[in-house]
Design an enzyme around this catalytic site. Sequence first.
Site, PDB file in Angstrom:
ATOM      1  N   GLU A 115       0.826  -1.219   0.000  1.00 52.20           N
ATOM      2  CA  GLU A 115       0.000   0.000   0.000  1.00 52.20           C
ATOM      3  C   GLU A 115       0.855   1.262   0.000  1.00 52.20           C
ATOM      4  O   GLU A 115       0.555   2.215  -0.707  1.00 52.20           O
ATOM      5  CB  GLU A 115      -0.937   0.016   1.214  1.00 52.20           C
ATOM      6  CG  GLU A 115      -2.123  -0.906   1.104  1.00 52.20           C
ATOM      7  CD  GLU A 115      -3.185  -0.437   0.113  1.00 52.20           C
ATOM      8  OE1 GLU A 115      -3.202   0.741  -0.289  1.00 52.20           O
ATOM      9  OE2 GLU A 115      -4.029  -1.278  -0.260  1.00 52.20           O
ATOM     10  N   ASP A 162      -5.949   8.964   0.253  1.00 49.62           N
ATOM     11  CA  ASP A 162      -5.634   7.827   1.102  1.00 49.62           C
ATOM     12  C   ASP A 162      -4.359   8.172   1.865  1.00 49.62           C
ATOM     13  O   ASP A 162      -3.416   8.706   1.286  1.00 49.62           O
ATOM     14  CB  ASP A 162      -5.415   6.565   0.260  1.00 49.62           C
ATOM     15  CG  ASP A 162      -6.634   6.226  -0.589  1.00 49.62           C
ATOM     16  OD1 ASP A 162      -7.761   6.375  -0.094  1.00 49.62           O
ATOM     17  OD2 ASP A 162      -6.449   5.801  -1.739  1.00 49.62           O
TER      18      ASP A 162
END
Length: 115
Positions: A34, A53
């Site tokens: 990620e 994010d």
Amino acid sequence: MNTILLTIQVFQYLLDAGFAPPTAHTMTCIAYYESSLNPSAVNSTLNKDGSADWGLFQINEKVWSSQCDVDKLLDPVYNIKCAKIVYDAQGLDAWVAYKKHKETCDNYKVEGVFQ
């Protein structure tokens, strides 16, 4: 900082947040895919709704704003606590990186830990 030391740190933070050891190994792998284990990672270009994010687990500011303080998501310990909320609600499939790297992450073991 040494990557192995950082993965061990992330693993320990995951344990401290309440993840069981097998899941903490998998979650460490997810954080790698990620954010490259970068607690300062911010992605504000991929989401069609314009949201960003944040942090190790790339917590979406819009989806999780009612349960996670967006202003704290760059703190790795807080980000991991929020990731536990996400995990408890949606499981591992909440992360695109897990879906893309499922086999790798399901078999991932953090070097230097014996849990």
